[in-house]
Design an enzyme around this catalytic site. Sequence first.
Site, mmCIF file in Angstrom:
data_model
loop_
_atom_site.group_PDB
_atom_site.id
_atom_site.type_symbol
_atom_site.label_atom_id
_atom_site.label_comp_id
_atom_site.label_asym_id
_atom_site.label_seq_id
_atom_site.Cartn_x
_atom_site.Cartn_y
_atom_site.Cartn_z
ATOM 1 N N GLY A 185 -22.947 25.392 -27.397
ATOM 2 C CA GLY A 185 -23.677 26.396 -26.631
ATOM 3 C C GLY A 185 -22.806 27.218 -25.715
ATOM 4 N N GLY A 223 -24.861 22.617 -25.362
ATOM 5 C CA GLY A 223 -26.236 22.504 -24.899
ATOM 6 C C GLY A 223 -26.606 21.050 -24.665
#
Length: 383
Positions: free
Chosen positions: A122, A73
């Site tokens: 992520g 992320g």
Amino acid sequence: MAFPDLLHKERDQILVQSNSHVRTVILNRPQKLNVLSHEMVSQLLKNFKAFEEDNDVKLVILKGKGKAFCAGGDVTSVILSITYGHWIYGAKFYSNLLTLDYILATYKKPQVCLINGMIMGGGAGLSMNGKFRVVTENTIFAMPEASLGLFPDVGASYFLSRLSGFFGEYIGLTGTRLDGAEMLACGLATHFVLSMNLPSLEEELNKVDSSDLTIISTIIDSFSLTSILKEDSVYRRIDIINKCFSKGTVEEILSALEYEAINKKDDWIGSAVKSLKTSSPTSLKVFLKSIREGRTQGIDQCLIREYKMACHAVRRTVTDDLFEGCRAALLDKDKKPKWKPSKLELVCKEMVDQYFIAIDGDDWEELQLPIRSNSTKLATAKL
């Protein structure tokens, strides 16, 4: 740098290809290793919801453009947004990301993740919660969050806790890198396919007009190989890993590794010890508690808890380690984080427990996951 500049939207960060009954979703941020931006997460949520409701769509393929599947992320934007006073941006990013992971974990239609290249943080949430996880000889997997002052989340306390023995603890605490063969051996991947055969695999998958898992599995099986673990693979040391990482505390795990290092001259042990001594002490202890709780929880419970943990980290209710870790690794890049507390023995139980309780504030609420009809079976499912 003005805060609005951080939210400058790159065009076409998500691409979608439609082919009869198949939709292929492409992470299209190759110059940034397909790191997930707020825009990408929002678009992925929109796309996957639409595909699930479209009766014409039978199968969804997810892949990354370039050399990486997804390197995690966009933590830098989250940290900078909070620094500029926009805490809500970071909270919304995490909320959407974990909601997306939940939708993928409970998806009504089969998904095939083609993981060719780097996959971290992520990116693992997008793929490890799915049904078919195809890796190649180019795949590199890691959950290095503890070295950034965070901890593996995105459902990691669910999917890592369901690996054989205590290999999940080893992965999450040390941030070690695994190749495709190791991912297949430990259960993180379902298939191993040579990268040069991925175009042919995609071509066959695009002919699918059914959501039958057996049909899809048979197609992937026809391209799959039995991968061979390297002689120095850490997974060949699973017995020692289980012996050390089954201990009740991080301090005991570290002591067990140091004891093994006296009698065994094995590089992986030294690397594991170094990781435990240089990562955030608070993050290590929080993750160990998280994965141990995750063993008996469903994916929904794990994600709700991990959201709580992440919010404590970004709100700095216990420590500034996330901000310090990102400064050292991503901003100043001096690779010399100054953790506070600086040692494992200085991180008390009360500090760790704080991450697992609700945040007291009018500007915060629990993660509200959507009601999913097929979520119950995941409570005790194995990868």
